[in-house]
Motif scaffolding. Structure first.
Motif, short mmCIF file in Angstrom:
data_model
loop_
_atom_site.label_atom_id
_atom_site.label_comp_id
_atom_site.label_asym_id
_atom_site.label_seq_id
_atom_site.Cartn_x
_atom_site.Cartn_y
_atom_site.Cartn_z
N HIS A 106 0.84 -1.19 0.00
CA HIS A 106 0.00 0.00 0.00
C HIS A 106 0.88 1.25 0.00
N TYR A 107 0.47 2.22 -0.77
CA TYR A 107 1.18 3.50 -0.84
C TYR A 107 0.11 4.58 -0.78
N ASP A 108 -0.33 4.91 0.41
CA ASP A 108 -1.49 5.78 0.59
C ASP A 108 -1.10 7.18 1.04
N TYR A 109 -1.96 8.14 0.67
CA TYR A 109 -1.86 9.52 1.14
C TYR A 109 -3.24 10.00 1.55
N TYR A 110 -3.26 11.07 2.33
CA TYR A 110 -4.49 11.85 2.45
C TYR A 110 -4.15 13.25 1.96
N PHE A 141 -7.05 9.42 -0.90
CA PHE A 141 -8.10 9.74 0.06
C PHE A 141 -8.08 8.81 1.27
N ARG A 142 -6.91 8.45 1.75
CA ARG A 142 -6.81 7.58 2.93
C ARG A 142 -6.38 8.42 4.13
N LEU A 143 -7.36 8.85 4.92
CA LEU A 143 -7.05 9.65 6.12
C LEU A 143 -6.15 8.86 7.06
N LYS A 144 -6.39 7.55 7.14
CA LYS A 144 -5.52 6.65 7.89
C LYS A 144 -4.98 5.62 6.91
N PRO A 145 -3.69 5.63 6.65
CA PRO A 145 -3.15 4.73 5.63
C PRO A 145 -3.22 3.27 6.04
N ARG A 146 -3.37 2.42 5.05
CA ARG A 146 -3.28 0.99 5.27
C ARG A 146 -1.83 0.61 5.55
N PRO A 147 -1.58 -0.59 6.09
CA PRO A 147 -0.19 -1.00 6.32
C PRO A 147 0.64 -0.93 5.05
N SER A 148 1.89 -0.58 5.20
CA SER A 148 2.78 -0.51 4.04
C SER A 148 2.90 -1.87 3.35
N VAL A 169 2.94 -7.97 9.26
CA VAL A 169 2.36 -6.66 8.99
C VAL A 169 3.39 -5.59 9.30
N LYS A 170 3.73 -4.80 8.30
CA LYS A 170 4.61 -3.63 8.47
C LYS A 170 3.75 -2.40 8.27
N GLN A 171 3.39 -1.76 9.38
CA GLN A 171 2.43 -0.66 9.31
C GLN A 171 3.02 0.57 8.65
N PHE A 197 19.94 8.27 10.25
CA PHE A 197 19.09 8.73 9.15
C PHE A 197 18.26 7.57 8.59
N GLY A 198 16.95 7.79 8.49
CA GLY A 198 16.07 6.81 7.88
C GLY A 198 15.80 5.57 8.72
N LYS A 199 16.38 5.48 9.90
CA LYS A 199 16.25 4.26 10.69
C LYS A 199 14.90 4.20 11.41
N ASP A 200 14.33 3.03 11.41
CA ASP A 200 13.12 2.79 12.19
C ASP A 200 13.44 2.73 13.67
N LEU A 201 12.52 3.25 14.48
CA LEU A 201 12.55 3.07 15.92
C LEU A 201 11.70 1.84 16.27
N PRO A 202 11.81 1.31 17.48
CA PRO A 202 11.04 0.10 17.82
C PRO A 202 9.55 0.21 17.53
N GLN A 203 8.98 1.41 17.67
CA GLN A 203 7.54 1.55 17.42
C GLN A 203 7.19 1.42 15.93
N HIS A 204 8.21 1.46 15.07
CA HIS A 204 7.98 1.30 13.64
C HIS A 204 8.16 -0.14 13.17
N TYR A 205 8.67 -0.99 14.02
CA TYR A 205 8.97 -2.36 13.59
C TYR A 205 7.68 -3.10 13.20
N GLY A 206 7.80 -3.95 12.19
CA GLY A 206 6.68 -4.80 11.81
C GLY A 206 6.51 -5.95 12.77
N VAL A 207 5.35 -6.59 12.71
CA VAL A 207 5.03 -7.70 13.61
C VAL A 207 4.79 -8.97 12.79
#
Length: 339
Positions: free
Chosen positions: A149-153, A227-234, A245-247, A268-278
């Motif tokens: 998914h590649y969503d925007y609002y 038109f995705r106010l809340k994007p779907r998982p990446s 799932v990688k949100q 630079f560009g590194k994910d933090l733990p809250q960005h990790y997929g499950v």
């Protein structure tokens, strides 16, 4: 050393190229051409010649690689001119307007014994690299379905666009990222189902697409909307034994927009733990597991590393000719299906 000249001095050059090409010891950015070189909001890079004389770039024997970062309509013209002057060429995406242009320019480069390549930097997105790592771990079992998914609002963009344009469509501008990811990893599908729309009605901007790639025992879907106010998982990956799932998406663009650049910033560009997929799966003993997956490091500079190796050391191009043509074919076919 690989010496580079840029055509174009806008967002593409300054946000998505220079932060990476200026951060490599084996690359030298010598010249940037723009028709109106003083009309720019971007800070000039130190030690780089800025010019409104295209001949100054083309006739400079030091420059080996020309990077085309202009509107898609002029990609073919500038790429051909660079090849005429004996330069290798890297072209922003979409690579060309049409399949015909893509095939023609690849053939012309071959005749000139020069390299030309599309800048498919999204192959080095963190979320994509992490998803590949999860798939290759085998923990999910045989793959059944993958969603990208590649969503925007950004409703203001389609709302302000009152005419239809094939080449300024959402599919051309953004589908080019995820379609290349699919083809580069999963290969050419057996068939593709296209759902490409103007949600605001006929004669308006293409602002939505949903493409399904069918393989022998796998379906891969690419979906995007303005038109995705809340994007779907990446990324979402379903296997016979589990799901991943990688949100959140790769953070390089987020940091680039904040001018938090790779040089001097190891995070630079590194994910933090809250960005990790499950990843959730059943192991061979049927035991349930749910674990976070540490993200791989994304790095758009790897496109430049690849092209450096191809030009200076004769290695095979990572981004293959046929892959780029296949992406163009899908873009063209998708816009034919737009309704």
């Amino acid at each position: 050393m690989l010496t580079i000249g840029y055509i174009g001095n806008g967002k593409s050059t300054n946000r998505y190229h220079l932060p990476f090409s200026l951060n490599r010891d084996h690359l030298k950015v010598k010249t940037i051409y723009a028709r109106h070189r003083e009309k720019t909001e971007w800070v000039k890079a130190p030690g780089v010649l800025y010019t409104d004389d295209l001949a100054a770039l083309m006739n400079d024997d030091d420059i080996q690689l020309v990077v085309v970062c202009t509107h898609t309509e002029s990609h073919y013209e500038y790429a051909k001119k660079a090849l005429d002057h004996g330069k290798h060429v890297l072209v922003e995406k979409p690579f060309m307007l049409t399949v015909e242009e893509a095939e023609s320019i690849f053939q012309y480069a071959k005749e000139k014994n020069l390299l030309i390549q599309c800048y498919q930097n999204r192959r080095y997105d963190s979320d994509f690299l992490t998803t590949k790592k999860v798939i290759e771990s085998g923990k999910l079992g045989d793959l059944l379905e993958v969603e990208l998914h590649y969503d925007y609002y950004r409703p203001e963009i389609p709302n302000a666009t009152t005419h239809f344009s094939k080449y300024k469509s959402y599919l051309y501008g953004h589908g080019v990222h995820t379609i290349d990811q699919v083809l580069s990893y999963f290969g050419q599908p057996d068939k593709i189902h296209y759902d490409v729309r103007q949600l605001l009605g006929p004669g308006r901007m293409n602002d939505y697409f949903d493409l399904d790639f069918y393989y022998a025992s796998l379906k891969v879907s690419v979906k995007s909307s303005f038109f995705r106010l809340k994007p779907r998982p990446s990324f979402v990956v379903y296997g016979k034994k589990g799901v991943f799932v990688k949100q959140t998406e790769d953070r390089q663009e987020e940091h680039l927009k904040l001018f938090y650049l790779p040089k001097g910033h190891p995070d630079f560009g590194k994910d933090l733990p809250q960005h990790y997929g499950v990843m959730t799966y059943l192991d061979d003993a049927g035991i349930y597991h749910e674990e976070k997956v540490i993200s791989e490091q994304g790095n758009y500079a790897r496109v430049y590393d690849d092209i450096y190796e191809a030009i200076n050391h004769g290695k095979e191009k990572v981004i293959q000719v046929q892959e780029t043509i296949a992406v163009m074919e899908i873009l063209e076919k998708g816009m034919e299906e737009c309704n």
